[in-house]
Design a protein around this motif. Sequence first.
Motif, PDB file in Angstrom:
ATOM      1  N   TYR A 147      -8.691  -0.676   0.427  1.00  0.00           N
ATOM      2  CA  TYR A 147      -8.211  -0.263   1.617  1.00  0.00           C
ATOM      3  C   TYR A 147      -9.060   0.423   2.376  1.00  0.00           C
ATOM      4  O   TYR A 147      -9.812   1.235   2.274  1.00  0.00           O
TER       5      TYR A 147
ATOM      6  N   GLY B 243       0.788  -1.110   0.027  1.00  0.00           N
ATOM      7  CA  GLY B 243       0.062  -0.096   0.062  1.00  0.00           C
ATOM      8  C   GLY B 243       0.898   1.324  -0.037  1.00  0.00           C
ATOM      9  O   GLY B 243       2.153   1.299   0.334  1.00  0.00           O
ATOM     10  N   PRO B 244       0.279   2.426  -0.411  1.00  0.00           N
ATOM     11  CA  PRO B 244       1.106   3.510  -0.205  1.00  0.00           C
ATOM     12  C   PRO B 244       1.666   4.030   0.894  1.00  0.00           C
ATOM     13  O   PRO B 244       0.840   3.572   2.035  1.00  0.00           O
TER      14      PRO B 244
ATOM     15  N   PHE C 270      -2.115   3.851   4.831  1.00  0.00           N
ATOM     16  CA  PHE C 270      -2.543   2.610   4.195  1.00  0.00           C
ATOM     17  C   PHE C 270      -2.022   1.400   4.626  1.00  0.00           C
ATOM     18  O   PHE C 270      -0.866   1.466   4.770  1.00  0.00           O
ATOM     19  N   GLY C 271      -2.675   0.475   4.802  1.00  0.00           N
ATOM     20  CA  GLY C 271      -2.499  -0.962   4.987  1.00  0.00           C
ATOM     21  C   GLY C 271      -2.082  -1.690   3.385  1.00  0.00           C
ATOM     22  O   GLY C 271      -1.859  -1.088   2.419  1.00  0.00           O
ATOM     23  N   ALA C 272      -2.094  -3.073   3.502  1.00  0.00           N
ATOM     24  CA  ALA C 272      -1.805  -3.794   2.393  1.00  0.00           C
ATOM     25  C   ALA C 272      -3.327  -3.969   1.507  1.00  0.00           C
ATOM     26  O   ALA C 272      -3.288  -4.097   0.292  1.00  0.00           O
TER      27      ALA C 272
END
Lengths: 116, 109
Positions: B87, A42-43, B99-101
């Motif tokens: 997300y 993720g960012p 943000f996470g994954a």
Amino acid sequence: DTGVSQDPRHKITKRGQNVTFRCDPISEHNRLYWYRQTLGQGPEFLTYFQNEAQLEKSRLLSDRFSAERPKGSFSTLEIQRTEQGDSAMYLCASSANGRARTGELFFGEGSRLTVL
Amino acid sequence: DAKTTQPNSMESNEEEPVHLPCNHSTISGTDYIHWYRQLPSQGPEYVIHGLTSNVNNRMASLAIAEDRKSSTLILHRATLRDAAVYYCILRDDNNDMRFGAGTRLTVKP
């Protein structure tokens, strides 16, 4: 198009060179954010501007990174002495003024950096 | 921002509803729940956000558990264009939105 624009979209450079990315936010958006995104992740937050003031910086933003927003409009992100680990997508986002917890971020399409 | 937990991936069939879960057991009373999605080769885009009540917009619905420790993003009829990473993010008034994954949604024709 009145969205967030980033330039260049792609940059290939050799290790040790300096690179600069530009972000033009949506007009009248006071808040501007920079993120970095590597493949499959993720960012990651890098830094945040409120108008021309840089108010927050992540520890990910090493001494080789510098960001500016001199007139509270466009912003630049410079990476000095690039390393292969800097290869990533660099994303810019902007949002209108107001409570952060309810605000919507508008993202650009990103600038992809490849360091050889 | 407090931490969220999402499944790594989910699959759906086209034109069927999709329920994307998110756990946020450490949510504070003033955190808002935001959802963004990222289509391939694009920056993230805002989907929806809420505090306590369920929310609907043109893109999706957000169902928030009564204790606010979990939420579900609902796509009522998945299309191939909904294939993306979704997300779930908790936001307070700090400006470093993290943000996470996320959950990678695959939509099968």
